[in-house]
Design an enzyme around this catalytic site. Structure first.
Site, PDB file in Angstrom:
ATOM      1  N   GLY A 225     -36.525   9.970  85.867  1.00  0.00           N
ATOM      2  CA  GLY A 225     -37.536  10.462  86.508  1.00  0.00           C
ATOM      3  C   GLY A 225     -37.586  12.550  86.707  1.00  0.00           C
ATOM      4  O   GLY A 225     -36.628  12.832  85.190  1.00  0.00           O
TER       5      GLY A 225
ATOM      6  N   SER B 233     -36.065  15.114  89.139  1.00  0.00           N
ATOM      7  CA  SER B 233     -35.969  14.628  90.003  1.00  0.00           C
ATOM      8  C   SER B 233     -36.478  14.965  91.220  1.00  0.00           C
ATOM      9  O   SER B 233     -36.511  14.787  92.504  1.00  0.00           O
ATOM     10  CB  SER B 233     -34.670  15.087  90.884  1.00  0.00           C
ATOM     11  OG  SER B 233     -34.244  16.901  89.801  1.00  0.00           O
TER      12      SER B 233
ATOM     13  N   CYS C 168     -29.444  10.701  83.667  1.00  0.00           N
ATOM     14  CA  CYS C 168     -30.291  12.304  84.079  1.00  0.00           C
ATOM     15  C   CYS C 168     -31.756  12.576  85.158  1.00  0.00           C
ATOM     16  O   CYS C 168     -30.454  12.984  85.703  1.00  0.00           O
ATOM     17  CB  CYS C 168     -31.750  11.395  82.885  1.00  0.00           C
ATOM     18  SG  CYS C 168     -32.756  13.036  81.983  1.00  0.00           S
TER      19      CYS C 168
ATOM     20  N   ARG D 222     -31.174  21.161  85.049  1.00  0.00           N
ATOM     21  CA  ARG D 222     -32.043  20.925  85.091  1.00  0.00           C
ATOM     22  C   ARG D 222     -32.297  21.085  83.936  1.00  0.00           C
ATOM     23  O   ARG D 222     -32.180  22.035  83.110  1.00  0.00           O
ATOM     24  CB  ARG D 222     -32.897  20.450  86.287  1.00  0.00           C
ATOM     25  CG  ARG D 222     -32.397  19.897  87.253  1.00  0.00           C
ATOM     26  CD  ARG D 222     -33.628  19.959  88.627  1.00  0.00           C
ATOM     27  NE  ARG D 222     -34.741  19.651  88.039  1.00  0.00           N
ATOM     28  CZ  ARG D 222     -35.829  19.799  88.901  1.00  0.00           C
ATOM     29  NH1 ARG D 222     -36.044  20.456  89.319  1.00  0.00           N
ATOM     30  NH2 ARG D 222     -36.555  18.942  88.086  1.00  0.00           N
TER      31      ARG D 222
ATOM     32  N   ARG E 157     -36.264  16.109  77.930  1.00  0.00           N
ATOM     33  CA  ARG E 157     -36.169  16.739  79.082  1.00  0.00           C
ATOM     34  C   ARG E 157     -34.818  16.431  80.011  1.00  0.00           C
ATOM     35  O   ARG E 157     -34.698  16.100  81.338  1.00  0.00           O
ATOM     36  CB  ARG E 157     -37.461  16.356  80.191  1.00  0.00           C
ATOM     37  CG  ARG E 157     -38.074  17.933  79.729  1.00  0.00           C
ATOM     38  CD  ARG E 157     -39.258  17.800  79.602  1.00  0.00           C
ATOM     39  NE  ARG E 157     -39.473  17.623  81.735  1.00  0.00           N
ATOM     40  CZ  ARG E 157     -39.071  18.422  82.284  1.00  0.00           C
ATOM     41  NH1 ARG E 157     -39.377  19.833  82.308  1.00  0.00           N
ATOM     42  NH2 ARG E 157     -39.797  18.637  84.031  1.00  0.00           N
TER      43      ARG E 157
ATOM     44  N   HIS F 100     -30.918   8.020  78.315  1.00  0.00           N
ATOM     45  CA  HIS F 100     -30.720   7.525  78.683  1.00  0.00           C
ATOM     46  C   HIS F 100     -30.441   5.726  78.416  1.00  0.00           C
ATOM     47  O   HIS F 100     -30.855   5.452  77.677  1.00  0.00           O
ATOM     48  CB  HIS F 100     -33.027   7.022  78.389  1.00  0.00           C
ATOM     49  CG  HIS F 100     -32.935   8.398  79.514  1.00  0.00           C
ATOM     50  ND1 HIS F 100     -34.041   7.663  80.862  1.00  0.00           N
ATOM     51  CD2 HIS F 100     -33.342   9.597  79.380  1.00  0.00           C
ATOM     52  CE1 HIS F 100     -34.498   8.620  81.384  1.00  0.00           C
ATOM     53  NE2 HIS F 100     -33.927   9.747  80.596  1.00  0.00           N
TER      54      HIS F 100
ATOM     55  N   GLU G 173     -30.437   2.972  79.074  1.00  0.00           N
ATOM     56  CA  GLU G 173     -31.828   1.588  79.547  1.00  0.00           C
ATOM     57  C   GLU G 173     -32.883   1.737  77.754  1.00  0.00           C
ATOM     58  O   GLU G 173     -33.411   0.903  78.307  1.00  0.00           O
ATOM     59  CB  GLU G 173     -32.616   1.574  80.278  1.00  0.00           C
ATOM     60  CG  GLU G 173     -33.963   3.383  81.246  1.00  0.00           C
ATOM     61  CD  GLU G 173     -33.057   4.095  81.317  1.00  0.00           C
ATOM     62  OE1 GLU G 173     -32.057   4.483  80.823  1.00  0.00           O
ATOM     63  OE2 GLU G 173     -33.988   5.318  81.220  1.00  0.00           O
TER      64      GLU G 173
HETATM   65  N1  GLN Z   1     -36.504  16.767  83.425  1.00  0.00           N
HETATM   66  C1  GLN Z   1     -36.201  15.747  84.657  1.00  0.00           C
HETATM   67  C2  GLN Z   1     -35.167  16.904  85.758  1.00  0.00           C
HETATM   68  O1  GLN Z   1     -35.707  18.141  85.610  1.00  0.00           O
HETATM   69  C3  GLN Z   1     -35.375  14.586  84.207  1.00  0.00           C
HETATM   70  C4  GLN Z   1     -35.434  14.491  83.118  1.00  0.00           C
HETATM   71  C5  GLN Z   1     -34.906  12.793  83.172  1.00  0.00           C
HETATM   72  O2  GLN Z   1     -34.572  11.650  83.576  1.00  0.00           O
HETATM   73  N2  GLN Z   1     -35.384  12.112  81.726  1.00  0.00           N
HETATM   74  O3  GLN Z   1     -35.028  16.178  87.268  1.00  0.00           O
END
Ligand code: GLN
Length: 229
Positions: free
Chosen positions: A54, A56, A88, A111, A172, A207, A209
């Site tokens: 997600g 963070s 992630c 990140r 990302r 990921h 999942e």
């Molecule tokens: N870019 C998100 C972050 O820095 C992490 C991305 C992801 O969980 N797919 O929190």
């Protein structure tokens, strides 16, 4: 029945539920998935946890009102031998839980270090992690489109790795800082660590999942079973 907690913070939560249900069938261990929304739901009966991906920063803010992350980190402090899978943004939280807490993995993470959303990518990874094999299940009545999510374009074959390889999906994604890695590397993209294991904390920058290869979820359930007492 083993109770596995899933932080319902953001991101691909439903896919983690599906992956856990498949993995539990694949190794024949019954589980109950506890969808965690409040710190008060977390108790000593939780045998393992997933911190999903997600954003963070959003996850940190969203968890404040119900103290979800604090509850999760307290549980991790109390039960260091119970397995945790952070994917992630979940890996970011393991490396950098909060200002008041020590990291749960001894690797630093940066990140968004592969670039923007449109620089997200898929790549074959090299895996070195002991996971229980999957026994064939009758091709599951659970299907990805139960959740009305569009499946990935990758084919079924590409979506399940062989013993050493794994279809990595990076969105990302963060990157581990090379010089800081003091734990075992379990997933590599070329020469770069993208999955690390520190004790019972498994941090993946990709990921799992979103693929059909459930070995990391099998790892979580098998270790939950072994270490729950
Ligand atoms: N870019 C998100 C972050 O820095 C992490 C991305 C992801 O969980 N797919 O929190």
């Amino acid at each position: 029945m083993l109770r596995i907690g899933l932080a319902m913070l953001q991101g691909a939560r439903h896919e983690h539920i599906e992956a856990l249900m498949h993995a539990s069938k694949e190794i024949g261990v019954e589980i109950e998935i506890i969808e965690l929304r409040k710190g008060s739901q977390i108790d000593s009966e939780i045998s393992a946890l997933i911190l999903p991906g997600g954003e963070s920063t959003t996850m940190r803010k969203a968890s404040q009102s119900e103290s979800l992350l604090d509850g999760i980190f307290d549980w991790m402090d109390k039960f260091p031998n119970r397995p945790v899978l952070g994917t992630c943004a979940g890996a970011i939280l393991l490396s950098n839980p909060s200002e008041q807490r020590e990291p749960y993995i001894s690797a630093q993470i940066s990140r968004n270090a592969w670039g923007r959303q449109r620089q997200s990518f898929e790549a074959q990874l090299h895996i070195e992690l002991d996971t229980p094999d999957s026994s064939p299940t009758d091709e599951l009545e659970l299907r990805r489109d139960n959740f009305n999510h569009k499946p990935l374009k990758i084919s079924h074959e590409a979506a399940v790795g062989d013993q050493d390889s794994y279809p990595g999906v990076f969105i990302r994604a963060p990157r581990f800082l090379n010089e800081s890695i003091g734990c075992s590397v379990v997933a590599k993209l070329d020469d770069e660590a993208v999955g690390i294991l520190d004790g019972m904390k498994l941090a993946l920058t990709f990921h799992p999942e979103l693929t059909l290869d459930r070995r990391f979820h099998r790892w979580l359930i098998a270790n939950a079973k072994n270490n729950f007492s």
